[in-house]
Design a protein around this motif. Structure first.
Motif, PDB file in Angstrom:
ATOM      1  N   SER A  31      58.795 116.218  19.711  1.00 62.25           N
ATOM      2  CA  SER A  31      59.088 117.693  20.994  1.00 62.25           C
ATOM      3  C   SER A  31      60.615 116.989  21.572  1.00 62.25           C
ATOM      4  CB  SER A  31      58.150 117.014  21.292  1.00 62.25           C
ATOM      5  OG  SER A  31      57.034 117.276  20.331  1.00 62.25           O
ATOM      6  N   GLU A  32      60.282 116.290  21.781  1.00 58.71           N
ATOM      7  CA  GLU A  32      61.428 116.220  23.088  1.00 58.71           C
ATOM      8  C   GLU A  32      62.866 116.759  22.111  1.00 58.71           C
ATOM      9  OE1 GLU A  32      63.114 115.604  26.919  1.00 58.71           O
ATOM     10  OE2 GLU A  32      60.911 115.162  25.966  1.00 58.71           O
ATOM     11  N   VAL A  33      63.281 116.853  20.766  1.00 62.09           N
ATOM     12  CA  VAL A  33      64.517 117.168  20.445  1.00 62.09           C
ATOM     13  C   VAL A  33      64.586 118.393  20.003  1.00 62.09           C
ATOM     14  CG1 VAL A  33      65.896 116.390  18.144  1.00 62.09           C
ATOM     15  CG2 VAL A  33      64.912 114.784  19.538  1.00 62.09           C
ATOM     16  N   ILE A  34      63.750 118.958  20.076  1.00 66.48           N
ATOM     17  CA  ILE A  34      63.184 120.655  19.335  1.00 66.48           C
ATOM     18  C   ILE A  34      63.312 120.947  21.342  1.00 66.48           C
ATOM     19  CG2 ILE A  34      61.251 121.717  19.297  1.00 66.48           C
ATOM     20  CD1 ILE A  34      60.219 120.365  16.767  1.00 66.48           C
ATOM     21  N   VAL A  35      62.810 120.589  21.935  1.00 63.84           N
ATOM     22  CA  VAL A  35      63.076 121.313  23.527  1.00 63.84           C
ATOM     23  C   VAL A  35      64.665 120.983  23.809  1.00 63.84           C
ATOM     24  CG1 VAL A  35      62.551 120.378  26.352  1.00 63.84           C
ATOM     25  CG2 VAL A  35      60.795 120.980  24.459  1.00 63.84           C
ATOM     26  N   ASN A  36      64.979 119.964  23.257  1.00 71.42           N
ATOM     27  CA  ASN A  36      66.510 120.111  23.633  1.00 71.42           C
ATOM     28  C   ASN A  36      67.648 120.793  22.552  1.00 71.42           C
ATOM     29  OD1 ASN A  36      67.185 118.032  25.835  1.00 71.42           O
ATOM     30  ND2 ASN A  36      65.792 117.117  24.931  1.00 71.42           N
ATOM     31  N   LEU A  37      67.219 120.754  21.965  1.00 72.48           N
ATOM     32  CA  LEU A  37      67.692 121.876  20.918  1.00 72.48           C
ATOM     33  C   LEU A  37      67.479 123.797  21.276  1.00 72.48           C
ATOM     34  CD1 LEU A  37      66.866 120.366  17.301  1.00 72.48           C
ATOM     35  CD2 LEU A  37      69.274 120.427  18.514  1.00 72.48           C
ATOM     36  N   LYS A  38      66.290 123.792  22.071  1.00 69.26           N
ATOM     37  CA  LYS A  38      66.239 125.101  21.835  1.00 69.26           C
ATOM     38  C   LYS A  38      67.054 125.538  23.786  1.00 69.26           C
ATOM     39  CE  LYS A  38      61.458 126.200  20.551  1.00 69.26           C
ATOM     40  NZ  LYS A  38      59.696 126.468  20.759  1.00 69.26           N
ATOM     41  N   LYS A  39      67.426 125.102  24.357  1.00 73.21           N
ATOM     42  CA  LYS A  39      68.133 124.692  25.748  1.00 73.21           C
ATOM     43  C   LYS A  39      69.325 124.941  25.152  1.00 73.21           C
ATOM     44  CE  LYS A  39      64.831 122.187  28.888  1.00 73.21           C
ATOM     45  NZ  LYS A  39      64.925 120.644  29.594  1.00 73.21           N
ATOM     46  N   ALA A  40      70.043 124.271  24.020  1.00 72.99           N
ATOM     47  CA  ALA A  40      71.629 123.886  23.610  1.00 72.99           C
ATOM     48  C   ALA A  40      71.394 125.777  22.926  1.00 72.99           C
ATOM     49  CB  ALA A  40      71.776 123.128  23.033  1.00 72.99           C
ATOM     50  N   VAL A  41      70.651 125.787  22.992  1.00 71.08           N
ATOM     51  CA  VAL A  41      71.322 127.481  21.291  1.00 71.08           C
ATOM     52  C   VAL A  41      71.060 128.193  22.174  1.00 71.08           C
ATOM     53  CG1 VAL A  41      70.329 128.728  19.507  1.00 71.08           C
ATOM     54  CG2 VAL A  41      70.679 125.978  19.340  1.00 71.08           C
ATOM     55  N   GLN A  42      69.558 128.135  23.597  1.00 74.27           N
ATOM     56  CA  GLN A  42      69.452 129.374  24.323  1.00 74.27           C
ATOM     57  C   GLN A  42      70.553 129.993  25.481  1.00 74.27           C
ATOM     58  OE1 GLN A  42      65.335 129.183  24.234  1.00 74.27           O
ATOM     59  NE2 GLN A  42      64.664 129.694  22.446  1.00 74.27           N
ATOM     60  N   SER A  43      70.295 128.552  25.479  1.00 72.27           N
ATOM     61  CA  SER A  43      71.832 128.752  26.689  1.00 72.27           C
ATOM     62  C   SER A  43      73.115 129.878  26.561  1.00 72.27           C
ATOM     63  CB  SER A  43      72.059 127.288  27.283  1.00 72.27           C
ATOM     64  OG  SER A  43      72.747 126.875  26.513  1.00 72.27           O
ATOM     65  N   LYS A  44      72.626 130.064  28.374  1.00 74.34           N
ATOM     66  CA  LYS A  44      74.001 131.604  28.161  1.00 74.34           C
ATOM     67  C   LYS A  44      75.418 130.679  28.223  1.00 74.34           C
ATOM     68  CE  LYS A  44      70.690 134.787  30.156  1.00 74.34           C
ATOM     69  NZ  LYS A  44      70.707 135.626  31.349  1.00 74.34           N
ATOM     70  N   PRO A  45      76.791 131.968  28.060  1.00 75.52           N
ATOM     71  CA  PRO A  45      78.022 131.004  27.955  1.00 75.52           C
ATOM     72  C   PRO A  45      78.287 131.060  29.766  1.00 75.52           C
ATOM     73  CG  PRO A  45      78.203 132.661  26.094  1.00 75.52           C
ATOM     74  CD  PRO A  45      76.335 132.664  26.329  1.00 75.52           C
ATOM     75  N   VAL A  46      78.836 130.135  29.961  1.00 77.37           N
ATOM     76  CA  VAL A  46      79.303 130.342  31.418  1.00 77.37           C
ATOM     77  C   VAL A  46      80.806 130.935  31.755  1.00 77.37           C
ATOM     78  CG1 VAL A  46      80.671 128.913  33.161  1.00 77.37           C
ATOM     79  CG2 VAL A  46      78.864 127.776  31.675  1.00 77.37           C
ATOM     80  N   ASP A  47      80.458 131.509  31.999  1.00 80.22           N
ATOM     81  CA  ASP A  47      81.543 132.747  32.955  1.00 80.22           C
ATOM     82  C   ASP A  47      82.991 132.222  33.194  1.00 80.22           C
ATOM     83  OD1 ASP A  47      83.143 135.642  33.629  1.00 80.22           O
ATOM     84  OD2 ASP A  47      81.607 136.625  33.260  1.00 80.22           O
ATOM     85  N   SER A  48      83.201 131.867  33.687  1.00 80.49           N
ATOM     86  CA  SER A  48      84.823 131.024  34.521  1.00 80.49           C
ATOM     87  C   SER A  48      84.905 131.702  35.444  1.00 80.49           C
ATOM     88  CB  SER A  48      85.167 130.202  33.734  1.00 80.49           C
ATOM     89  OG  SER A  48      86.364 130.895  33.025  1.00 80.49           O
TER      90      SER A  48
END
Length: 62
Positions: A31-48
């Motif tokens: 479950s922890e791996v799935i939560v972390n994968l979701k965060k990584a995939v759903q995160s927005k790119p940083v607008d520098s």
């Protein structure tokens, strides 16, 4: 339907970090791996350019 995957060659330190986070969050390692994968995939790119603009505004206020 959910898909199953196998991840091979996880470094020991990465596994330990995931295991500790799972324990702190009262989750299984899976479950922890799935939560972390979701965060990584759903995160927005940083607008520098936006970050630089905000930093300049903060500097002007000082």
């Amino acid at each position: 339907m959910p898909t199953n995957i196998t991840i091979k060659g996880i470094p020991d330190d990465v596994y330990e970090s995931i295991r500790k986070k799972a324990e702190l969050n009262h989750r299984s390692i899976n479950s922890e791996v799935i939560v972390n994968l979701k965060k990584a995939v759903q995160s927005k790119p940083v607008d520098s350019s936006q970050i630089i603009h905000q930093a300049k505004k903060l500097r002007e206020k000082s």
